[in-house]
Design a protein around this motif. Structure first.
Motif, mmCIF file in Angstrom:
data_model
loop_
_atom_site.group_PDB
_atom_site.id
_atom_site.type_symbol
_atom_site.label_atom_id
_atom_site.label_comp_id
_atom_site.label_asym_id
_atom_site.label_seq_id
_atom_site.Cartn_x
_atom_site.Cartn_y
_atom_site.Cartn_z
ATOM 1 N N PHE A 92 1.872 -5.048 5.251
ATOM 2 C CA PHE A 92 3.254 -5.108 5.753
ATOM 3 C C PHE A 92 4.211 -5.405 4.588
ATOM 4 C CE2 PHE A 92 6.205 -8.510 7.486
ATOM 5 C CZ PHE A 92 7.081 -7.673 8.172
ATOM 6 N N VAL A 93 3.837 -6.370 3.756
ATOM 7 C CA VAL A 93 4.683 -6.717 2.601
ATOM 8 C C VAL A 93 4.686 -5.572 1.585
ATOM 9 C CG1 VAL A 93 5.008 -8.361 0.700
ATOM 10 C CG2 VAL A 93 4.379 -9.196 2.971
ATOM 11 N N ASP A 94 3.512 -4.939 1.372
ATOM 12 C CA ASP A 94 3.465 -3.778 0.472
ATOM 13 C C ASP A 94 4.443 -2.699 0.932
ATOM 14 O OD1 ASP A 94 1.569 -4.856 -1.202
ATOM 15 O OD2 ASP A 94 -0.146 -3.862 -0.237
ATOM 16 N N LYS A 95 4.495 -2.486 2.243
ATOM 17 C CA LYS A 95 5.411 -1.463 2.777
ATOM 18 C C LYS A 95 6.863 -1.881 2.571
ATOM 19 C CE LYS A 95 2.571 0.061 6.564
ATOM 20 N NZ LYS A 95 2.489 0.036 8.007
ATOM 21 N N LEU A 96 7.140 -3.177 2.738
ATOM 22 C CA LEU A 96 8.513 -3.664 2.519
ATOM 23 C C LEU A 96 8.931 -3.412 1.072
ATOM 24 C CD1 LEU A 96 8.483 -7.102 4.409
ATOM 25 C CD2 LEU A 96 9.321 -4.903 5.232
ATOM 26 N N LYS A 97 7.939 -3.476 0.167
ATOM 27 C CA LYS A 97 8.241 -3.266 -1.253
ATOM 28 C C LYS A 97 8.284 -1.780 -1.622
ATOM 29 C CE LYS A 97 6.319 -7.632 -2.945
ATOM 30 N NZ LYS A 97 5.063 -8.225 -3.449
ATOM 31 N N GLY A 98 8.070 -0.910 -0.643
ATOM 32 C CA GLY A 98 8.275 0.513 -0.916
ATOM 33 C C GLY A 98 7.024 1.375 -0.872
ATOM 34 N N MET A 99 5.853 0.770 -0.692
ATOM 35 C CA MET A 99 4.656 1.612 -0.629
ATOM 36 C C MET A 99 4.669 2.443 0.654
ATOM 37 S SD MET A 99 1.433 -0.576 -2.053
ATOM 38 C CE MET A 99 0.124 0.594 -1.801
ATOM 39 N N SER A 100 4.161 3.658 0.547
ATOM 40 C CA SER A 100 4.122 4.519 1.727
ATOM 41 C C SER A 100 2.801 4.303 2.474
ATOM 42 C CB SER A 100 4.219 5.987 1.324
ATOM 43 O OG SER A 100 3.019 6.376 0.692
ATOM 44 N N TYR A 101 2.766 4.825 3.687
ATOM 45 C CA TYR A 101 1.549 4.750 4.496
ATOM 46 C C TYR A 101 0.393 5.412 3.753
ATOM 47 C CZ TYR A 101 -1.410 4.806 8.628
ATOM 48 O OH TYR A 101 -2.425 4.597 9.512
ATOM 49 N N ALA A 102 0.717 6.561 3.068
ATOM 50 C CA ALA A 102 -0.323 7.297 2.329
ATOM 51 C C ALA A 102 -0.841 6.470 1.148
ATOM 52 C CB ALA A 102 0.237 8.632 1.845
ATOM 53 N N ASP A 103 0.077 5.770 0.432
ATOM 54 C CA ASP A 103 -0.340 4.905 -0.685
ATOM 55 C C ASP A 103 -1.310 3.836 -0.169
ATOM 56 O OD1 ASP A 103 1.531 6.204 -2.296
ATOM 57 O OD2 ASP A 103 3.084 4.682 -1.961
ATOM 58 N N ILE A 104 -0.943 3.244 0.962
ATOM 59 C CA ILE A 104 -1.760 2.160 1.520
ATOM 60 C C ILE A 104 -3.128 2.702 1.959
ATOM 61 C CG2 ILE A 104 -1.931 0.570 3.493
ATOM 62 C CD1 ILE A 104 1.147 0.153 3.078
ATOM 63 N N ALA A 105 -3.113 3.869 2.597
ATOM 64 C CA ALA A 105 -4.376 4.494 3.018
ATOM 65 C C ALA A 105 -5.250 4.800 1.800
ATOM 66 C CB ALA A 105 -4.089 5.758 3.816
ATOM 67 N N ALA A 106 -4.623 5.272 0.710
ATOM 68 C CA ALA A 106 -5.378 5.607 -0.506
ATOM 69 C C ALA A 106 -6.049 4.364 -1.103
ATOM 70 C CB ALA A 106 -4.450 6.260 -1.532
ATOM 71 N N LYS A 107 -5.424 3.216 -0.892
ATOM 72 C CA LYS A 107 -6.027 1.948 -1.360
ATOM 73 C C LYS A 107 -7.097 1.436 -0.390
ATOM 74 C CE LYS A 107 -3.114 -1.377 -1.986
ATOM 75 N NZ LYS A 107 -2.496 -2.635 -2.420
ATOM 76 N N GLY A 108 -7.391 2.226 0.640
ATOM 77 C CA GLY A 108 -8.387 1.795 1.634
ATOM 78 C C GLY A 108 -7.768 0.922 2.719
#
Ligand code: NIG
Ligand code: FE
Length: 412
Positions: A92-108
């Motif tokens: 949730f915090v990663d997304k607030l900082k601008g990461m996309s859903y795809a970036d997060i998925a790529a990190k597992g």
């Protein structure tokens, strides 16, 4: 044990006959002003107006003065993922900082993150984690709940999740229904072998689920990048052969074909529906399938809300549910769901309350015992603080307006 409740300011959703509410019928919420209610052995036995209370027989084991509370049937939350190993606020915090859903998925991240953590948890640990969550939402008025698997994604872990739900059923004072969501996403090792995972679901998971009676329904996340319409239909048909009706994650991110799959399968419900067009709206309205709207998931993901008005105006049956889960709706508060449905989707308070009670019960096949104030149904009830009118309930979002909650005639 016979109980009499007196001085109910408004007794809400009083019905003599049970009927799934479609279209315009959702706006009709029958109320008795200044009411009494009799409960016998945890079941609603009778009700009437205080002006006629002298006509009642006089013996009761307990008399409860509602002191002007409004009394509603408990919320029927027909879509949750209550069993999970850990919250996901770091994503949730990663997304607030601008990461996309795809970036997060790529990190597992995402569903696979939840699956990895759940696979490492014991059945006992998962059960102990789920219990206080169930308690929290019960105290906020939820009187029946559907819970999905889908964070296991291996034979062993999916069965473990469903066994946790089965155990919750045995200790829970409120009715629980289980949905098998093995088809939530493709595990990494099956990313390029969809057929292999579908075979695992159909050949390895479903037979054990049927044998041990681990599920009431089957669910598939029908979405671009997840399960196609054809895969959804195949998996649900395999479930149907074992008696599991479909409740499908449909049209959340795209026009995924999930609604059409649900209609074709005569699914109990198609859930989410953030992404709809005129054709899917009219097709759903013409079917017997319930459209379950999950506004808190749209809110948390900053998506457009579900087109509740268009669905109701077209004549569809609408239910409201929380989608409680660690990724897209970390709240199972049905009061918030009802508020959000009114504030953001322009549902009338009457429509939202019907959708979160009677139609929610229908979306779990529990309408014969819950969802309205009807003789013979369970006394799972919400007692509110004094309200100036019923509309105050969704209007004053964020206030806890619940004074107390009753489950089968007992206050929690
Ligand atoms: O209903 N849409 C798919 N599944 C869940 C959330 C998945 C997750 O991120 O854990 C939902 O929103
Ligand atoms: Fe969901």
């Amino acid at each position: 044990m016979k109980q009499l409740i007196t001085n109910i300011h408004q007794l809400v959703n009083v019905r003599s006959e049970n009927k799934l509410l479609k279209g315009a019928a959702l706006a009709h919420l029958p109320i008795i002003e200044n009411a009494w209610l009799v409960i016998d052995q945890g079941l609603i036995q009778n009700f009437g107006t205080m002006s006629a209370i002298s006509e009642l027989a006089t013996f009761f084991d307990q008399t409860i003065d509602a002191a002007g509370a409004t009394v509603l049937p408990s919320w029927c939350d027909s879509h949750t993922h209550l069993v999970f190993a850990a919250s996901r606020e770091s994503e949730f915090v990663d997304k607030l900082k601008g990461m996309s859903y795809a970036d997060i998925a790529a990190k597992g991240g995402g569903i696979l993150n939840s699956a990895r953590k759940l696979q490492a948890c014991s059945e006992e640990e998962l059960f102990q984690l789920a219990l206080p969550r169930l308690q929290e939402w019960m105290l906020l008025g939820t009187g029946a709940m559907e819970i999905k698997s889908g964070y296991g994604l291996t034979v062993e872990a999916e069965l473990k999740m469903l066994r946790v739900i089965k155990r919750l059923k045995t200790v829970s004072p409120i009715p629980i229904k289980a949905s098998f969501l093995g088809a939530h996403t493709y595990p990494l090792e099956y990313r390029n072998n969809h057929e292999g995972y579908i075979q695992l679901i159909i050949q390895e998971m479903l037979p054990v689920i049927a044998k041990e009676g681990l599920a009431d329904f089957i669910d598939v996340f029908c979405e671009d990048g997840f399960f196609t319409k054809e895969e959804t239909i195949r998996i649900c048909k395999a479930g149907a052969q074992l008696g599991l009706k479909a409740k499908i994650h449909a049209n959340q991110l795209n026009l995924s074909g999930g609604v059409e799959a649900g209609i074709e399968l005569n699914a109990l419900s198609v859930d989410h529906l953030e992404t709809m067009d005129a054709a899917t709206i009219s097709a759903l309205a013409a079917s017997n399938t319930i459209g379950t709207l999950l506004p808190t998931a749209a809110y948390f993901l900053r998506m457009g809300y579900q087109p509740a008005r268009a669905l109701i105006d077209a004549g569809a049956a609408i239910a409201l549910a929380s989608d409680f889960n660690p990724g897209s709706s970390p709240s199972g508060n049905m009061n918030t769901v009802v508020s959000m449905a009114c504030i953001q989707m322009k549902m009338l308070p009457e429509e939202a309350i019907n959708a979160a009670t009677l139609n929610g019960a229908y979306a779990m096949e529990l309408a014969s015992e819950l969802g309205s104030i009807t003789k013979g149904k369970r006394a799972n009830l919400i007692f509110t603080k004094p309200l100036s009118s019923l509309a105050y309930l969704p209007y004053a979002f964020g206030s806890n307006l619940i004074e107390k909650v009753m489950v089968s005639g007992k206050f929690l």
